[in-house]
Design a protein around this motif. Structure first.
Motif, PDB file in Angstrom:
ATOM      1  N   ASP A 154     -12.088   6.749  -9.731  1.00 17.68           N
ATOM      2  CA  ASP A 154     -11.774   8.111  -9.280  1.00 17.68           C
ATOM      3  C   ASP A 154     -12.244   9.110 -10.333  1.00 17.68           C
ATOM      4  O   ASP A 154     -12.156   8.836 -11.536  1.00 17.68           O
ATOM      5  N   TYR A 200       0.854  -1.181   0.000  1.00 14.00           N
ATOM      6  CA  TYR A 200       0.000   0.000   0.000  1.00 14.00           C
ATOM      7  C   TYR A 200       0.894   1.237   0.000  1.00 14.00           C
ATOM      8  O   TYR A 200       1.836   1.331   0.788  1.00 14.00           O
ATOM      9  N   GLU A 253       0.846   5.670  -0.461  1.00  9.83           N
ATOM     10  CA  GLU A 253       0.207   6.977  -0.627  1.00  9.83           C
ATOM     11  C   GLU A 253       1.289   7.940  -1.067  1.00  9.83           C
ATOM     12  O   GLU A 253       2.341   8.024  -0.431  1.00  9.83           O
ATOM     13  N   ASP A 254       1.021   8.692  -2.150  1.00  8.05           N
ATOM     14  CA  ASP A 254       2.071   9.579  -2.671  1.00  8.05           C
ATOM     15  C   ASP A 254       2.025  10.997  -2.091  1.00  8.05           C
ATOM     16  O   ASP A 254       2.816  11.846  -2.471  1.00  8.05           O
ATOM     17  N   GLY A 255       1.098  11.258  -1.177  1.00  7.73           N
ATOM     18  CA  GLY A 255       1.021  12.582  -0.562  1.00  7.73           C
ATOM     19  C   GLY A 255       0.296  13.612  -1.420  1.00  7.73           C
ATOM     20  O   GLY A 255       0.153  14.763  -1.043  1.00  7.73           O
ATOM     21  N   ARG A 266     -13.538   9.204  -4.952  1.00  5.61           N
ATOM     22  CA  ARG A 266     -12.622   8.067  -5.041  1.00  5.61           C
ATOM     23  C   ARG A 266     -13.384   6.785  -5.337  1.00  5.61           C
ATOM     24  O   ARG A 266     -14.509   6.595  -4.854  1.00  5.61           O
ATOM     25  N   GLY A 290      -2.799  12.757  -2.886  1.00  7.29           N
ATOM     26  CA  GLY A 290      -4.158  12.247  -3.042  1.00  7.29           C
ATOM     27  C   GLY A 290      -4.261  10.938  -3.779  1.00  7.29           C
ATOM     28  O   GLY A 290      -5.352  10.426  -3.978  1.00  7.29           O
ATOM     29  N   HIS A 291      -3.155  10.367  -4.229  1.00  2.42           N
ATOM     30  CA  HIS A 291      -3.180   9.078  -4.912  1.00  2.42           C
ATOM     31  C   HIS A 291      -2.718   7.999  -3.949  1.00  2.42           C
ATOM     32  O   HIS A 291      -1.696   8.147  -3.292  1.00  2.42           O
ATOM     33  N   ALA A 292      -3.470   6.914  -3.869  1.00  3.11           N
ATOM     34  CA  ALA A 292      -3.114   5.794  -2.998  1.00  3.11           C
ATOM     35  C   ALA A 292      -3.609   4.513  -3.628  1.00  3.11           C
ATOM     36  O   ALA A 292      -4.566   4.517  -4.404  1.00  3.11           O
TER      37      ALA A 292
END
Length: 193
Positions: free
Chosen positions: A76, A7, A9-11, A121, A13-15
């Motif tokens: 999304d 898992y 999260e790129d910081g 999302r 908003g994408h995970a």
């Protein structure tokens, strides 16, 4: 067989879940926006309308489900319309990447706090099955457009989500390295397999 997912999260908003090489393990579109009992009307260019009693296109799929069943966004995107739309009753339209759009009609109501322009999302509840507009029973009229052309939602298969972006590659690799340092046997198959 052992399946491994990370898992990340790129910081921005994408995970999501990715393999060790950074390839996404999820589809861009869910197969269906709700748990339904049956399809009561399929995609057609000449369906007999149950209320108007004339043949006309039905460029979506009707999913029968009890009133109040949660409707989830299949990918999304951004809400471009939320409101009343003549025969569709309570209606939501969402724009997605790659020229895709999805539409959800005959809703009993909208998810609390959902507004036009909002980012949503995949899997987020956006509304509830109803019988608003021209409908003979509770169902969801679900439609998919690709570059402005309606396509059969049942036949449309989701593409893989894009892999980790190059700008995020080093952060992702650090996450993978950290997991392996804390769980050295993470990818080791169980004994006897």
């Amino acid at each position: 067989r052992v399946h491994t997912a990370y898992y990340f999260e790129d910081g921005q908003g994408h995970a999501g879940f990715y393999d060790a090489d950074g390839a996404s393990l999820q589809k861009e579109f869910l197969k269906s926006p709700l748990r339904y009992r049956r399809i009561t009307s399929g995609f057609s260019y000449g369906r007999m309308h149950p209320i108007l009693k004339i043949r006309r296109p039905h460029l979506g799929v009707d999913y029968a489900a009890p009133t109040g069943t949660s409707v989830e966004v299949v990918a999304d995107g951004r809400v471009v319309f939320r409101g009343w739309k003549t025969g569709f009753g309570n209606y939501i339209e969402i724009k997605h990447r790659r020229g895709m759009a999805t539409c959800y009609g005959h809703l009993a109501g909208f998810a609390k706090g959902l507004h036009g322009g909002e980012l949503v999302r995949q899997g987020q509840v956006i509304g509830f099955v109803g019988q608003t507009g021209m409908a003979t029973g509770p169902h969801l009229d679900f439609r998919v457009a690709e570059n402005g052309k309606w396509v059969d939602p049942v036949k449309k298969r989701g593409c893989q989500v894009e892999p980790i972006r190059p700008a995020m590659r080093s952060r992702f690799e650090a996450v993978v390295t950290d997991i392996h340092s804390r769980f050295p046997s993470f990818e080791t198959p169980p004994a006897g397999s």
